[in-house]
Motif scaffolding. Structure first.
Motif, mmCIF file in Angstrom:
data_model
loop_
_atom_site.group_PDB
_atom_site.id
_atom_site.type_symbol
_atom_site.label_atom_id
_atom_site.label_comp_id
_atom_site.label_asym_id
_atom_site.label_seq_id
_atom_site.Cartn_x
_atom_site.Cartn_y
_atom_site.Cartn_z
ATOM 1 N N HIS A 79 -9.543 -6.883 -6.560
ATOM 2 C CA HIS A 79 -9.100 -7.861 -5.559
ATOM 3 C C HIS A 79 -7.597 -8.108 -5.667
ATOM 4 O O HIS A 79 -6.879 -8.108 -4.652
ATOM 5 C CB HIS A 79 -9.863 -9.172 -5.741
ATOM 6 C CG HIS A 79 -9.391 -10.268 -4.842
ATOM 7 N ND1 HIS A 79 -9.753 -10.338 -3.506
ATOM 8 C CD2 HIS A 79 -8.566 -11.340 -5.070
ATOM 9 C CE1 HIS A 79 -9.174 -11.391 -2.950
ATOM 10 N NE2 HIS A 79 -8.452 -12.017 -3.874
ATOM 11 N N LEU A 80 -7.112 -8.321 -6.879
ATOM 12 C CA LEU A 80 -5.701 -8.627 -7.081
ATOM 13 C C LEU A 80 -4.823 -7.432 -6.714
ATOM 14 O O LEU A 80 -3.743 -7.592 -6.126
ATOM 15 C CB LEU A 80 -5.459 -9.036 -8.542
ATOM 16 C CG LEU A 80 -4.055 -9.522 -8.905
ATOM 17 C CD1 LEU A 80 -3.682 -10.760 -8.097
ATOM 18 C CD2 LEU A 80 -3.979 -9.838 -10.404
ATOM 19 N N PHE A 81 -5.276 -6.239 -7.038
ATOM 20 C CA PHE A 81 -4.512 -5.030 -6.725
ATOM 21 C C PHE A 81 -4.369 -4.866 -5.217
ATOM 22 O O PHE A 81 -3.263 -4.617 -4.715
ATOM 23 C CB PHE A 81 -5.201 -3.806 -7.332
ATOM 24 C CG PHE A 81 -4.373 -2.553 -7.289
ATOM 25 C CD1 PHE A 81 -3.631 -2.165 -8.384
ATOM 26 C CD2 PHE A 81 -4.337 -1.752 -6.148
ATOM 27 C CE1 PHE A 81 -2.851 -1.013 -8.352
ATOM 28 C CE2 PHE A 81 -3.564 -0.605 -6.101
ATOM 29 C CZ PHE A 81 -2.823 -0.232 -7.215
ATOM 30 N N LYS A 82 -5.462 -5.016 -4.480
ATOM 31 C CA LYS A 82 -5.432 -4.863 -3.019
ATOM 32 C C LYS A 82 -4.557 -5.942 -2.385
ATOM 33 O O LYS A 82 -3.755 -5.661 -1.467
ATOM 34 C CB LYS A 82 -6.854 -4.933 -2.463
ATOM 35 C CG LYS A 82 -6.962 -4.761 -0.956
ATOM 36 C CD LYS A 82 -6.649 -3.357 -0.532
ATOM 37 C CE LYS A 82 -6.825 -3.151 0.980
ATOM 38 N NZ LYS A 82 -8.261 -3.147 1.368
ATOM 39 N N MET A 111 -0.845 8.985 -4.834
ATOM 40 C CA MET A 111 -0.002 9.557 -5.888
ATOM 41 C C MET A 111 -0.300 11.042 -6.065
ATOM 42 O O MET A 111 0.620 11.874 -6.169
ATOM 43 C CB MET A 111 -0.254 8.837 -7.215
ATOM 44 C CG MET A 111 0.297 7.442 -7.308
ATOM 45 S SD MET A 111 -0.032 6.747 -8.962
ATOM 46 C CE MET A 111 0.719 5.123 -8.791
ATOM 47 N N ARG A 112 -1.574 11.377 -6.093
ATOM 48 C CA ARG A 112 -1.962 12.769 -6.308
ATOM 49 C C ARG A 112 -1.537 13.660 -5.145
ATOM 50 O O ARG A 112 -1.051 14.783 -5.357
ATOM 51 C CB ARG A 112 -3.478 12.853 -6.511
ATOM 52 C CG ARG A 112 -3.930 12.321 -7.859
ATOM 53 C CD ARG A 112 -5.437 12.177 -7.943
ATOM 54 N NE ARG A 112 -5.871 11.936 -9.314
ATOM 55 C CZ ARG A 112 -7.097 11.532 -9.651
ATOM 56 N NH1 ARG A 112 -8.010 11.330 -8.701
ATOM 57 N NH2 ARG A 112 -7.407 11.346 -10.921
ATOM 58 N N ILE A 113 -1.689 13.163 -3.922
ATOM 59 C CA ILE A 113 -1.326 13.966 -2.752
ATOM 60 C C ILE A 113 0.183 14.158 -2.663
ATOM 61 O O ILE A 113 0.667 15.252 -2.326
ATOM 62 C CB ILE A 113 -1.876 13.301 -1.469
ATOM 63 C CG1 ILE A 113 -3.415 13.377 -1.443
ATOM 64 C CG2 ILE A 113 -1.297 13.969 -0.222
ATOM 65 C CD1 ILE A 113 -3.969 14.791 -1.503
ATOM 66 N N ARG A 114 0.962 13.117 -2.979
ATOM 67 C CA ARG A 114 2.419 13.274 -2.979
ATOM 68 C C ARG A 114 2.855 14.336 -3.991
ATOM 69 O O ARG A 114 3.717 15.172 -3.713
ATOM 70 C CB ARG A 114 3.099 11.937 -3.303
ATOM 71 C CG ARG A 114 3.102 10.942 -2.161
ATOM 72 C CD ARG A 114 4.102 9.817 -2.419
ATOM 73 N NE ARG A 114 3.778 9.045 -3.593
ATOM 74 C CZ ARG A 114 3.064 7.921 -3.592
ATOM 75 N NH1 ARG A 114 2.577 7.457 -2.445
ATOM 76 N NH2 ARG A 114 2.829 7.261 -4.712
ATOM 77 N N ILE A 157 -7.172 0.533 -5.408
ATOM 78 C CA ILE A 157 -6.791 1.347 -6.561
ATOM 79 C C ILE A 157 -7.072 2.822 -6.294
ATOM 80 O O ILE A 157 -6.238 3.694 -6.567
ATOM 81 C CB ILE A 157 -7.539 0.870 -7.821
ATOM 82 C CG1 ILE A 157 -7.063 -0.536 -8.214
ATOM 83 C CG2 ILE A 157 -7.343 1.843 -8.976
ATOM 84 C CD1 ILE A 157 -7.852 -1.160 -9.351
ATOM 85 N N VAL A 158 -8.236 3.113 -5.740
ATOM 86 C CA VAL A 158 -8.614 4.508 -5.470
ATOM 87 C C VAL A 158 -7.667 5.131 -4.463
ATOM 88 O O VAL A 158 -7.196 6.268 -4.642
ATOM 89 C CB VAL A 158 -10.069 4.583 -4.983
ATOM 90 C CG1 VAL A 158 -10.408 5.996 -4.506
ATOM 91 C CG2 VAL A 158 -11.029 4.163 -6.099
ATOM 92 N N ASP A 159 -7.352 4.405 -3.386
ATOM 93 C CA ASP A 159 -6.446 4.947 -2.376
ATOM 94 C C ASP A 159 -5.045 5.170 -2.950
ATOM 95 O O ASP A 159 -4.370 6.156 -2.620
ATOM 96 C CB ASP A 159 -6.367 4.007 -1.177
ATOM 97 C CG ASP A 159 -7.612 4.081 -0.304
ATOM 98 O OD1 ASP A 159 -8.370 5.043 -0.449
ATOM 99 O OD2 ASP A 159 -7.821 3.150 0.505
#
Length: 273
Positions: A198-201, A215-218, A208-210
């Motif tokens: 919740h805090l991250f979003k 990061m991985r796609i960049r 977090i997953v997105d």
């Protein structure tokens, strides 16, 4: 020489850097009624120190960075009943771009996450080591480490994130290539999985997953552009466990498959690419 009180003066035609690593009892005090002609930056490792400017006392504790402006009358030292373990550096105003420096006479900046604290301390250690060794380009290396510290401070001020979210972002970046669970991240930063999510979003605008996928796609795009790795190899290199998922995430971000993206990057402007 007392090993808890080591300093190094480094002169140069473009200015000076003076650095030290002190561990002082509560009898330690420095007073400069006219200020000084350079900047002072300190980073407290343990204990407590104080700074007095314009009649106001401010305390610096573990994880605090202070920046004292040139020509500011001041007094600083170890708080009574405490010891003060800290690293410090003086540097000339002309050595650093003003955009990285505060306008206030005294700035105290708190670092709450461990990764940032360790990075700052390692930068100070490099300043001390390079200034003592004085090998080729030592002055430039010292300034680069100082600049790194100031940039990290500026980044923290611009993002204004909760320290636990900053630490989570660091963990995602550092361990991007291996599977990470929200439970594992939550345990590391001291939150429940639901509270962290919740805090991250709320703080970043994405889950977090997105964020991890972005990061991985960049990184995948950079590898496709600048290495000979094929799409399958890049998928594995950036930490995706499923190739089809990697393809879908890449298309979502760039509108084409990784293979087509690689061809376009290598042959810009070619018809049909």
């Amino acid at each position: 020489m007392n090993i808890d009180r080591v300093s190094q003066f480094t002169g140069h035609s473009n200015g000076t850097v003076i650095a030290g690593h002190f561990h002082e009892p509560d009898t330690y005090m420095t007073k400069r009624l006219q200020g000084m002609g350079d900047w002072l930056i300190t980073y407290t490792l343990e204990g407590e120190g104080y700074f007095i400017t314009a009649g106001t006392e401010r305390i610096c504790r573990s994880g605090d960075i202070t920046l004292l402006k040139p020509d500011t009358p001041h007094q600083y030292g170890t708080r009574k009943g405490q010891s003060w373990h800290f690293v410090w550096a003086h540097f000339s105003p002309q050595l650093m771009e003003t955009s990285l420096l505060p306008v206030e006479p005294l700035l105290i900046h708190s670092l709450e996450n461990e990764s940032a604290r360790d990075r700052i301390f390692q930068a100070f250690r490099r300043i001390l080591a390079d200034s003592r060794e004085q090998s080729e380009y030592w002055h430039e290396l010292c300034l680069n480490a100082l600049r790194e510290i100031l940039i990290l401070m500026a980044q923290k001020n611009s993002r204004k994130l909760d320290s636990r979210i900053e630490e989570t972002l660091h963990l995602l970046s550092e361990h991007m290539r291996r599977p990470l669970t929200i439970d594992e991240l939550a345990k590391t930063v001291g939150l429940s999985p639901s509270r962290l999510s919740h805090l991250f979003k709320a703080s970043t605008g994405t889950s977090i997953v997105d964020t991890l996928n972005q990061m991985r796609i960049r990184q995948a795009a950079l590898l496709l552009e600048h290495t000979e790795l094929n799409a399958s190899e890049v998928c594995d290199h950036v930490g995706f466990q499923n190739y089809n998922h990697f393809i879908n995430q890449f298309r979502k971000r760039f509108g084409v498959s990784p293979s087509v993206y690689k061809k376009q990057a290598r042959n810009p402007g070619r018809p049909g690419t």
